[in-house]
Motif scaffolding. Structure first.
Motif, short mmCIF file in Angstrom:
data_model
loop_
_atom_site.label_atom_id
_atom_site.label_comp_id
_atom_site.label_asym_id
_atom_site.label_seq_id
_atom_site.Cartn_x
_atom_site.Cartn_y
_atom_site.Cartn_z
N THR A 51 0.83 -1.21 0.00
CA THR A 51 0.00 0.00 0.00
C THR A 51 0.86 1.26 0.00
O THR A 51 1.81 1.38 0.78
N VAL A 52 0.53 2.18 -0.89
CA VAL A 52 1.15 3.50 -0.97
C VAL A 52 0.02 4.51 -1.13
O VAL A 52 -1.13 4.15 -1.39
N LEU A 53 0.35 5.78 -0.96
CA LEU A 53 -0.62 6.84 -1.21
C LEU A 53 -0.40 7.37 -2.63
O LEU A 53 0.74 7.67 -3.00
N GLU A 73 1.15 12.35 -7.33
CA GLU A 73 2.01 12.44 -6.15
C GLU A 73 1.89 11.10 -5.43
O GLU A 73 0.80 10.71 -5.02
N VAL A 74 3.01 10.40 -5.29
CA VAL A 74 3.04 9.11 -4.62
C VAL A 74 3.82 9.27 -3.32
O VAL A 74 4.89 9.88 -3.30
N THR A 75 3.25 8.73 -2.24
CA THR A 75 3.95 8.73 -0.96
C THR A 75 4.09 7.28 -0.52
O THR A 75 3.09 6.56 -0.41
N THR A 76 5.32 6.87 -0.30
CA THR A 76 5.60 5.53 0.20
C THR A 76 5.84 5.63 1.70
O THR A 76 5.90 6.72 2.26
N VAL A 77 6.05 4.50 2.34
CA VAL A 77 6.33 4.53 3.78
C VAL A 77 7.57 5.36 4.09
O VAL A 77 7.65 6.01 5.13
N GLU A 78 8.51 5.42 3.16
CA GLU A 78 9.71 6.23 3.37
C GLU A 78 9.39 7.72 3.44
O GLU A 78 10.16 8.49 4.00
N GLY A 79 8.25 8.13 2.88
CA GLY A 79 7.86 9.54 2.88
C GLY A 79 6.90 9.92 3.98
O GLY A 79 6.46 11.07 4.04
N PHE A 104 7.15 -7.13 8.22
CA PHE A 104 6.88 -7.23 6.79
C PHE A 104 5.62 -6.47 6.39
O PHE A 104 5.60 -5.76 5.40
N CYS A 105 4.57 -6.59 7.19
CA CYS A 105 3.30 -5.94 6.85
C CYS A 105 3.25 -4.48 7.30
O CYS A 105 2.39 -3.72 6.86
N THR A 106 4.18 -4.09 8.15
CA THR A 106 4.12 -2.78 8.80
C THR A 106 4.05 -1.61 7.84
O THR A 106 3.23 -0.70 8.05
N PRO A 107 4.86 -1.54 6.78
CA PRO A 107 4.75 -0.39 5.88
C PRO A 107 3.34 -0.21 5.31
O PRO A 107 2.83 0.91 5.25
#
Length: 167
Positions: A51-53, A73-79, A104-107
């Motif tokens: 899942t990403v935004l 605009e994409v936001t990953t867990v890193e963002g 593993f599922c956390t992001p």
């Protein structure tokens, strides 16, 4: 098929690339952008690990082609964290409430919950359970995850999905 040009903002940074039409957004993020926090589990949109935004909405990146993100605009867990590295309220709550084990599922959970709380900052426990029902975890039993979502919602600092200026 001929590769296609795309331009997408990922975690606030502009990316221009030429991609095959059938390259998934998940594979693009992981392989081309080096953003390996987006995990691939089932690759069928069932587990939620990817899942990403996209423009603020939580989406399964394994079900979306990179070309479909063109102009988005994409936001990953890193963002999700603050630019200075400070954890977001959701990330801090997952840490504090033991909402993760193997990770593993956390992001996918972090991104899903970030989008959910941006839309529903004061959810009931039933709404929390419904919101995370599309994310699978094999380790936690979900109680720590539910506590983490509640703690993030209860904090007065629940952040909306990051904008380009924040990321």
């Amino acid at each position: 098929m001929t590769d296609l040009d795309i331009e997408v903002r990922i975690n606030g940074a502009r990316h221009r690339d030429r991609v095959p039409p059938r390259l998934t957004l998940a594979d693009y993020l992981r392989e081309r952008c080096g953003l390996t926090g987006t995990h691939l589990g089932c690759e069928h949109g069932v587990c939620g690990a990817c899942t990403v935004l996209v423009d603020g909405a939580a989406v399964r990146s394994c079900l979306m082609f990179a070309v479909q993100a063109d102009g988005s605009e994409v936001t990953t867990v890193e963002g999700i964290a603050e630019p200075d590295g400070e954890l977001s309220p959701v990330q801090a709550a997952f840490r504090d409430e033991h909402g993760l084990q193997c990770g593993f599922c956390t992001p996918g959970f972090i991104v899903t919950v970030t989008a959910f709380l941006a839309e529903n900052p004061h959810p009931t426990d039933a709404e929390i359970r419904e919101a995370i029902s599309g994310n699978l975890c094999r380790c936690t039993g979900y109680q720590g995850i539910i506590r983490a979502v509640r703690a993030a919602a209860d904090s007065n600092h629940t952040a909306a999905a990051p904008t380009a200026q924040q990321a």
